[in-house]
Design an enzyme around this catalytic site. Structure first.
Site, PDB file in Angstrom:
ATOM      1  N   HIS A  98       0.849  -1.198   0.000  1.00 37.26           N
ATOM      2  CA  HIS A  98       0.000   0.000   0.000  1.00 37.26           C
ATOM      3  C   HIS A  98       0.877   1.237   0.000  1.00 37.26           C
ATOM      4  O   HIS A  98       1.905   1.257   0.667  1.00 37.26           O
ATOM      5  CB  HIS A  98      -0.924   0.013   1.228  1.00 37.26           C
ATOM      6  N   ASP A 106      -8.023  -5.457  -0.593  1.00 35.41           N
ATOM      7  CA  ASP A 106      -8.434  -6.189  -1.792  1.00 35.41           C
ATOM      8  C   ASP A 106      -8.125  -7.684  -1.713  1.00 35.41           C
ATOM      9  O   ASP A 106      -8.748  -8.476  -2.417  1.00 35.41           O
ATOM     10  CB  ASP A 106      -7.758  -5.585  -3.031  1.00 35.41           C
TER      11      ASP A 106
HETATM   12  C1  SDX Z   1      -6.092   0.083  -3.277  1.00 37.15           C
HETATM   13  O1  SDX Z   1      -4.323   4.526  -2.117  1.00 37.15           O
HETATM   14  C2  SDX Z   1      -5.356   3.945  -1.617  1.00 37.15           C
HETATM   15  O2  SDX Z   1      -5.840   4.332  -0.570  1.00 37.15           O
HETATM   16  C3  SDX Z   1      -5.919   2.776  -2.416  1.00 37.15           C
HETATM   17  C4  SDX Z   1      -6.935   1.895  -1.688  1.00 37.15           C
HETATM   18  C5  SDX Z   1      -8.243   2.624  -1.499  1.00 37.15           C
HETATM   19  O3  SDX Z   1      -9.002   2.246  -0.578  1.00 37.15           O
HETATM   20  O4  SDX Z   1      -8.569   3.499  -2.298  1.00 37.15           O
HETATM   21  O5  SDX Z   1      -6.434   1.472  -0.442  1.00 37.15           O
HETATM   22  C6  SDX Z   1      -7.282   0.646  -2.552  1.00 37.15           C
HETATM   23  O6  SDX Z   1      -5.840   0.490  -4.385  1.00 37.15           O
HETATM   24  C7  SDX Z   1      -5.199  -0.928  -2.594  1.00 37.15           C
HETATM   25  C8  SDX Z   1      -3.943  -1.312  -3.386  1.00 37.15           C
HETATM   26  C9  SDX Z   1      -4.326  -2.393  -4.427  1.00 37.15           C
HETATM   27  N1  SDX Z   1      -3.170  -2.761  -5.318  1.00 37.15           N
HETATM   28  C10 SDX Z   1      -2.534  -3.930  -5.237  1.00 37.15           C
HETATM   29  O7  SDX Z   1      -2.783  -4.765  -4.387  1.00 37.15           O
HETATM   30  C11 SDX Z   1      -1.514  -4.175  -6.317  1.00 37.15           C
HETATM   31  C12 SDX Z   1      -0.247  -4.742  -5.711  1.00 37.15           C
HETATM   32  N2  SDX Z   1       0.419  -3.728  -4.911  1.00 37.15           N
HETATM   33  C13 SDX Z   1       1.376  -2.919  -5.451  1.00 37.15           C
HETATM   34  O8  SDX Z   1       1.690  -2.900  -6.766  1.00 37.15           O
HETATM   35  C14 SDX Z   1       1.844  -1.744  -4.627  1.00 37.15           C
HETATM   36  O9  SDX Z   1       2.052  -2.164  -3.328  1.00 37.15           O
HETATM   37  C15 SDX Z   1       0.966  -0.474  -4.659  1.00 37.15           C
HETATM   38  C16 SDX Z   1       0.645  -0.051  -6.086  1.00 37.15           C
HETATM   39  C17 SDX Z   1      -0.339  -0.707  -3.902  1.00 37.15           C
HETATM   40  C18 SDX Z   1       1.741   0.666  -3.954  1.00 37.15           C
HETATM   41  O10 SDX Z   1       2.827   0.968  -4.745  1.00 37.15           O
HETATM   42  P1  SDX Z   1       3.983   2.011  -4.342  1.00 37.15           P
HETATM   43  O11 SDX Z   1       3.652   2.752  -3.148  1.00 37.15           O
HETATM   44  O12 SDX Z   1       4.290   2.759  -5.591  1.00 37.15           O
HETATM   45  O13 SDX Z   1       5.183   1.039  -4.001  1.00 37.15           O
HETATM   46  P2  SDX Z   1       6.163   0.304  -4.990  1.00 37.15           P
HETATM   47  O14 SDX Z   1       5.390  -0.383  -6.089  1.00 37.15           O
HETATM   48  O15 SDX Z   1       7.196   1.310  -5.446  1.00 37.15           O
HETATM   49  O16 SDX Z   1       6.801  -0.785  -4.061  1.00 37.15           O
HETATM   50  C19 SDX Z   1       7.857  -0.508  -3.120  1.00 37.15           C
HETATM   51  C20 SDX Z   1       8.636  -1.787  -2.928  1.00 37.15           C
HETATM   52  C21 SDX Z   1       9.169  -2.324  -4.236  1.00 37.15           C
HETATM   53  O17 SDX Z   1      10.342  -3.062  -3.925  1.00 37.15           O
HETATM   54  P3  SDX Z   1      11.781  -2.408  -4.223  1.00 37.15           P
HETATM   55  O18 SDX Z   1      11.827  -2.125  -5.725  1.00 37.15           O
HETATM   56  O19 SDX Z   1      11.896  -1.170  -3.407  1.00 37.15           O
HETATM   57  O20 SDX Z   1      12.751  -3.504  -3.832  1.00 37.15           O
HETATM   58  O21 SDX Z   1       7.800  -2.817  -2.416  1.00 37.15           O
HETATM   59  C22 SDX Z   1       7.646  -3.861  -3.361  1.00 37.15           C
HETATM   60  C23 SDX Z   1       8.100  -3.245  -4.706  1.00 37.15           C
HETATM   61  O22 SDX Z   1       8.538  -4.207  -5.588  1.00 37.15           O
HETATM   62  N3  SDX Z   1       6.230  -4.217  -3.447  1.00 37.15           N
HETATM   63  C24 SDX Z   1       5.779  -5.395  -3.824  1.00 37.15           C
HETATM   64  C25 SDX Z   1       4.391  -5.291  -3.754  1.00 37.15           C
HETATM   65  N4  SDX Z   1       4.042  -4.068  -3.331  1.00 37.15           N
HETATM   66  C26 SDX Z   1       5.201  -3.414  -3.140  1.00 37.15           C
HETATM   67  N5  SDX Z   1       6.387  -6.494  -4.220  1.00 37.15           N
HETATM   68  C27 SDX Z   1       5.618  -7.541  -4.572  1.00 37.15           C
HETATM   69  N6  SDX Z   1       4.253  -7.509  -4.525  1.00 37.15           N
HETATM   70  C28 SDX Z   1       3.635  -6.396  -4.121  1.00 37.15           C
HETATM   71  N7  SDX Z   1       2.298  -6.358  -4.091  1.00 37.15           N
END
Ligand code: SDX
Length: 374
Positions: A262, A315
């Site tokens: 998140h 989710d």
């Molecule tokens: C919702 O914003 C809100 O409030 C949204 C929400 C709402 O109620 O409106 O809460 C609803 O949208 C929930 C989120 C749903 N999305 C997912 O579940 C998709 C999977 N999650 C991600 O792609 C990610 O965690 C995000 C998009 C939710 C957040 O992305 P950020 O803040 O841009 O973080 P990032 O992608 O840059 O990740 C930071 C690190 C990375 O590793 P490094 O490159 O630093 O080594 O964390 C890792 C990422 O690779 N990481 C994950 C991961 N989420 C973060 N690695 C594997 N799987 C994941 N899901």
């Protein structure tokens, strides 16, 4: 770029405005002063919808008038029903695309469409909240090739939603689980779809336009589309024995695990546990294959926590819970819309009252200045 501006990828950590609707904190999630566990335990979705759209907890009289208004606004003009059937069964459609098109079309039938006064916005917010449940029901009827199930005004928002999709009234437990999921999904400050809606409203464009844009933003798997993507991933894993190899392969290929992580929460999403507990209890009572999905999901959670220190967001349990309830996967994000419409409307009303255009700067990375003729 203005010399005082700071570039932030994805606006991470940037406070982009003020809002009195919701506070997303590491320690708690608050809707207009009420904490999410309190609301999930003690309120209904209709009460939360009133709280978000109108600003305060309703009195008994206000609530019953609000519920009556919502129930009366559920029916749709025949032209809209026809469009729902066409969109829902078009060759390359997803229900989120159909919902986006139909919400945009509904503007043409709304007498307040061009009026962005607070009073008109509240009237439209109530109508849209009621209508979105009906669109989802009718879409599912069209996909299933059955006659349209008319809304039942005697049912709650959650029960009517399930009833219209299936043609059968849900059990009290099913109604409760969906009602709680709607409460949990209703609002989350400046998330991507709400911010989209606020950007549109910031130009003083209309509510239907803002909501149409918000639906498009919610569809993506990095945002609301994650509830569907999470369940599709669990189906791909298929068995408990496959979890370990699937996860190691995902880590090796840097595949995102849907329903985890998140932008704001670093110690977990307050909503996830609430829904997980309800979903697992339902699956245990249902028996058969149902519990398997929670067993697989919990194994995925453990590996993510142990190896990446990344926790599930709302989710993840939503995907499993709706799945064991027999809700078709492509309707999970539309159901998110049926709830988040209330938060979106609250933000559009706030943005319209603010009357301030949203227009940030960018940090230019293109070529240095060059001459067109040489
Ligand atoms: C919702 O914003 C809100 O409030 C949204 C929400 C709402 O109620 O409106 O809460 C609803 O949208 C929930 C989120 C749903 N999305 C997912 O579940 C998709 C999977 N999650 C991600 O792609 C990610 O965690 C995000 C998009 C939710 C957040 O992305 P950020 O803040 O841009 O973080 P990032 O992608 O840059 O990740 C930071 C690190 C990375 O590793 P490094 O490159 O630093 O080594 O964390 C890792 C990422 O690779 N990481 C994950 C991961 N989420 C973060 N690695 C594997 N799987 C994941 N899901």
């Amino acid at each position: 770029m203005n010399a005082t501006a700071v570039a932030s990828q994805g606006l991470a950590g940037i406070i982009a405005g003020e809002s009195a609707v919701c506070s997303v904190e590491q320690g708690k999630l608050i809707y207009r002063g009420y904490e999410i566990h309190d609301l999930a335990e003690n309120a209904t979705f209709e009460e939360v919808a009133y709280l978000l759209i109108l600003g305060d907890k309703p009195t008994a009289g206000q609530l019953s008038a609000f519920k009556k208004e919502l129930a009366e606004a559920r029916s749709l003009p025949q032209d809209v029903v026809n469009l729902i059937k066409e969109c829902a069964t078009a060759p390359y459609t997803h229900p989120m695309d159909a919902l986006r098109t139909v919400v945009s079309y509904l503007a043409h039938f709304d007498p307040d469409c061009q009026d962005i006064s607070a009073e008109a916005e509240v009237r439209k917010a109530k109508r849209l909240t009621a209508q979105i449940g009906t669109i989802i029901g009718h879409m599912q009827n069209a996909i299933d090739g059955r006659d349209i199930v008319a809304p039942d005004p005697s049912l709650s928002y959650a029960a009517n939603l399930l009833y219209m999709m299936r043609g059968e009234k849900p059990t009290a437990e099913e109604e409760h689980i969906v009602d709680v999921s709607l409460i949990l999904y209703a609002e989350h400050d400046f998330n991507a779809s709400t911010f989209t809606g606020r950007v549109i409203a910031g130009t003083l464009s209309d509510l239907h336009g803002a909501i149409t844009g918000a639906i498009a933003a919610l569809k993506g798997p990095l945002h609301g589309g994650a509830n569907e993507a999470a369940m599709e991933m669990l189906k791909e894993i298929g068995t408990l024995d496959n979890v370990e190899s699937f996860m190691q392969q995902a880590f090796a290929t840097k595949r995102k695990i849907m329903g985890f992580g998140h932008r704001v929460y670093k110690n977990g999403d307050h909503r996830a546990d609430i829904l997980h507990k309800l979903g697992r209890a339902y699956a245990e009572k249902k028996g058969g294959d149902a519990v398997k999905w929670f067993d697989i999901g919990e194994r995925v959670q453990k590996i993510m926590r142990d190896e990446k220190n990344i926790l599930p967001n709302v989710d993840f349990p939503c995907g499993m819970t709706y799945f064991v309830m027999g809700i078709p996967v492509p309707q999970y994000t539309p159901i998110f819309v049926a709830s988040r419409i209330t938060g979106w409307c609250a933000h559009v009303i706030e943005q319209h009252a603010d009357r301030k255009l949203i227009r940030p700067l960018s940090s230019y990375t293109g070529p240095t200045e060059r001459k067109w003729n040489g």
